[in-house]
Design a protein around this motif. Structure first.
Motif, mmCIF file in Angstrom:
data_model
loop_
_atom_site.group_PDB
_atom_site.id
_atom_site.type_symbol
_atom_site.label_atom_id
_atom_site.label_comp_id
_atom_site.label_asym_id
_atom_site.label_seq_id
_atom_site.Cartn_x
_atom_site.Cartn_y
_atom_site.Cartn_z
ATOM 1 N N ALA A 33 3.675 -8.376 -7.867
ATOM 2 C CA ALA A 33 3.202 -7.585 -6.418
ATOM 3 C C ALA A 33 3.553 -8.725 -5.480
ATOM 4 O O ALA A 33 4.096 -9.769 -5.595
ATOM 5 C CB ALA A 33 1.898 -7.283 -6.566
ATOM 6 N N MET A 34 3.315 -8.320 -4.374
ATOM 7 C CA MET A 34 3.625 -9.172 -2.998
ATOM 8 C C MET A 34 3.083 -10.504 -2.945
ATOM 9 O O MET A 34 3.821 -11.479 -2.755
ATOM 10 C CB MET A 34 3.089 -8.432 -1.682
ATOM 11 N N ASP A 35 1.886 -10.669 -3.729
ATOM 12 C CA ASP A 35 0.910 -12.140 -3.499
ATOM 13 C C ASP A 35 1.347 -12.622 -4.837
ATOM 14 O O ASP A 35 0.411 -13.718 -4.996
ATOM 15 C CB ASP A 35 -0.380 -11.876 -3.126
ATOM 16 N N GLU A 36 2.058 -12.013 -5.821
ATOM 17 C CA GLU A 36 2.225 -12.657 -7.193
ATOM 18 C C GLU A 36 3.329 -13.161 -7.361
ATOM 19 O O GLU A 36 4.268 -13.333 -7.076
ATOM 20 C CB GLU A 36 1.888 -11.506 -8.181
ATOM 21 N N VAL A 37 3.450 -14.087 -8.713
ATOM 22 C CA VAL A 37 4.546 -14.885 -9.285
ATOM 23 C C VAL A 37 4.604 -14.146 -10.698
ATOM 24 O O VAL A 37 3.833 -13.669 -11.500
ATOM 25 C CB VAL A 37 4.543 -16.393 -9.150
ATOM 26 N N LEU A 38 5.948 -14.287 -11.023
ATOM 27 C CA LEU A 38 6.130 -13.806 -12.504
ATOM 28 C C LEU A 38 6.440 -15.053 -13.358
ATOM 29 O O LEU A 38 7.221 -15.922 -12.958
ATOM 30 C CB LEU A 38 7.526 -12.885 -12.573
ATOM 31 N N VAL A 81 9.238 -14.148 -7.745
ATOM 32 C CA VAL A 81 7.889 -14.059 -6.943
ATOM 33 C C VAL A 81 7.992 -12.752 -6.289
ATOM 34 O O VAL A 81 9.064 -12.089 -5.925
ATOM 35 C CB VAL A 81 8.219 -15.457 -6.052
ATOM 36 N N GLY A 82 6.761 -12.405 -5.734
ATOM 37 C CA GLY A 82 6.852 -11.112 -4.852
ATOM 38 C C GLY A 82 7.052 -11.375 -3.479
ATOM 39 O O GLY A 82 7.469 -12.452 -3.160
#
Length: 343
Positions: A33-38, A81-82
């Motif tokens: 999501a926008m505020d997340e990292v993979l 990254v988001g």
């Protein structure tokens, strides 16, 4: 290395279907999501809660009712990254703080986000954990780790955070005398943290001579069999990492007036406690529920060499061996098993 063009569309995952029933399957790689990292998962520690879910299908009110990925002690590398996250984070090695608080409730706003009533925590039904190849997490809960910290140690920042939180609750400082009941992974880690925080006396009790010997070599200044009598009113703090009522009842009288008692281990829902002693000595009694704002301290303790987490790892498993990993704690001498999904 640029991971953006190499991340696959699907990944392998180990999923708990029901009590004593695991399957390795495939699912889509999650999109941050926008505020997340993979994060490409590198290592995942096996916790007693993972084993409990596997062998019982539930912990208290949390029941496995749909396929669930276990594992909440995780590390890895950010591979995507988001939209709201700086792309320069791609390639960073990270330790995952495996929770997502709401950030707006009363507890979150005062900094006690571990008590958020709407917390989403890895491997707690219905939230999936990290026994898989990729996970997403909010960017600020993916904590950068230096090169000196191994992937296994980065994953074990999670149980280390429990030890840090317990020692903060116990008000451990320079010169403290600390009693710790239980020489399992949490007790052993807490002993190391207590020494790092300045405690000059750290006594660890357990029923296993083998684990007591390990404690003597890693944090404890002295060990004692759990059945032996303890000195009365000797310690500034008592931290129970066993969950055993006899250990708790034996430890409380060993605490000085005004001292602190911190319950970390999970045991019976109810205990018989010496209320008169608690009152007369004005003892502080509290529990520990996860942690908040502990990762920077935990990472510094490991990177500086004051805490050794790698020494706790006794066996490593691949994603196809999760069941063996979950049951590895039953083996003599076992302390901490880790799952390495790409092994």
């Amino acid at each position: 290395m640029d991971f953006r063009d190499t991340t696959p569309a699907r990944m392998r995952s180990s999923e708990l279907l029901a009590q004593d029933s695991l399957i390795v399957t495939e699912r889509a790689v999650p999109t941050p999501a926008m505020d997340e990292v993979l994060v490409r998962v590198a290592s995942v520690g096996v916790c007693g809660s993972d084993t409990h879910y596997f062998t019982h299908g539930r912990i208290g009110p949390f029941v496995v009712e749909a396929p669930l990925m276990l594992g909440h002690e995780a590390s890895g590398v950010i591979v995507a990254v988001g939209a709201g996250v700086d792309a320069s984070r791609i390639g960073s090695r990270v330790s995952i703080e495996p929770q997502r608080p709401c950030r707006t409730c009363e507890q979150c706003k005062k900094g006690a986000y571990n008590l958020c009533p709407d917390m989403q925590f890895f491997a707690t039904p219905p939230i999936d954990g990290a026994f898989c190849e990729y996970v997403t997490i909010q960017s600020d809960f993916a904590h950068d780790v230096p090169a000196a910290v191994s992937d296994d140690a980065a994953a074990l920042m999670e149980p280390l955070s429990v030890g840090v939180w317990a020692c903060r609750k116990a008000d451990i400082t320079a010169g403290s005398r600390v009693l710790i009941a239980g020489a399992g992974p949490i007790g052993l880690i807490t002993a190391q943290v207590a020494r790092a925080f300045g405690a000059t006396e750290v006594v660890v009790t357990d029923v296993s001579e083998q684990r007591l010997a390990f404690a003597s070599a890693h944090g404890a200044t002295r060990t004692q069999h759990a059945g032996e009598a303890l000195a009365d009113a000797h310690f500034d703090a008592f931290i129970d990492a066993s969950g055993a009522e006899p250990a708790i009842r034996a430890g409380i009288p060993a605490v000085k007036p005004g001292g602190r008692i911190v319950l970390v281990g999970l045991g019976a829902d109810e205990l018989m406690l010496p209320v008169n002693l608690l009152q007369n000595r004005e003892l502080w009694l509290t529990g520990v529920f996860r942690y908040a704002n502990t990762w920077p301290t935990a990472i510094d303790l490991v990177a500086s060499g004051r805490i050794d987490l790698d020494v706790l790892v006794t066996k490593r498993f691949g994603l196809d061996e999760v069941e063996q990993a979950l049951l590895a704690g039953r083996e003599p001498g076992a302390l901490k098993a880790v799952v390495q999904p790409w092994r």
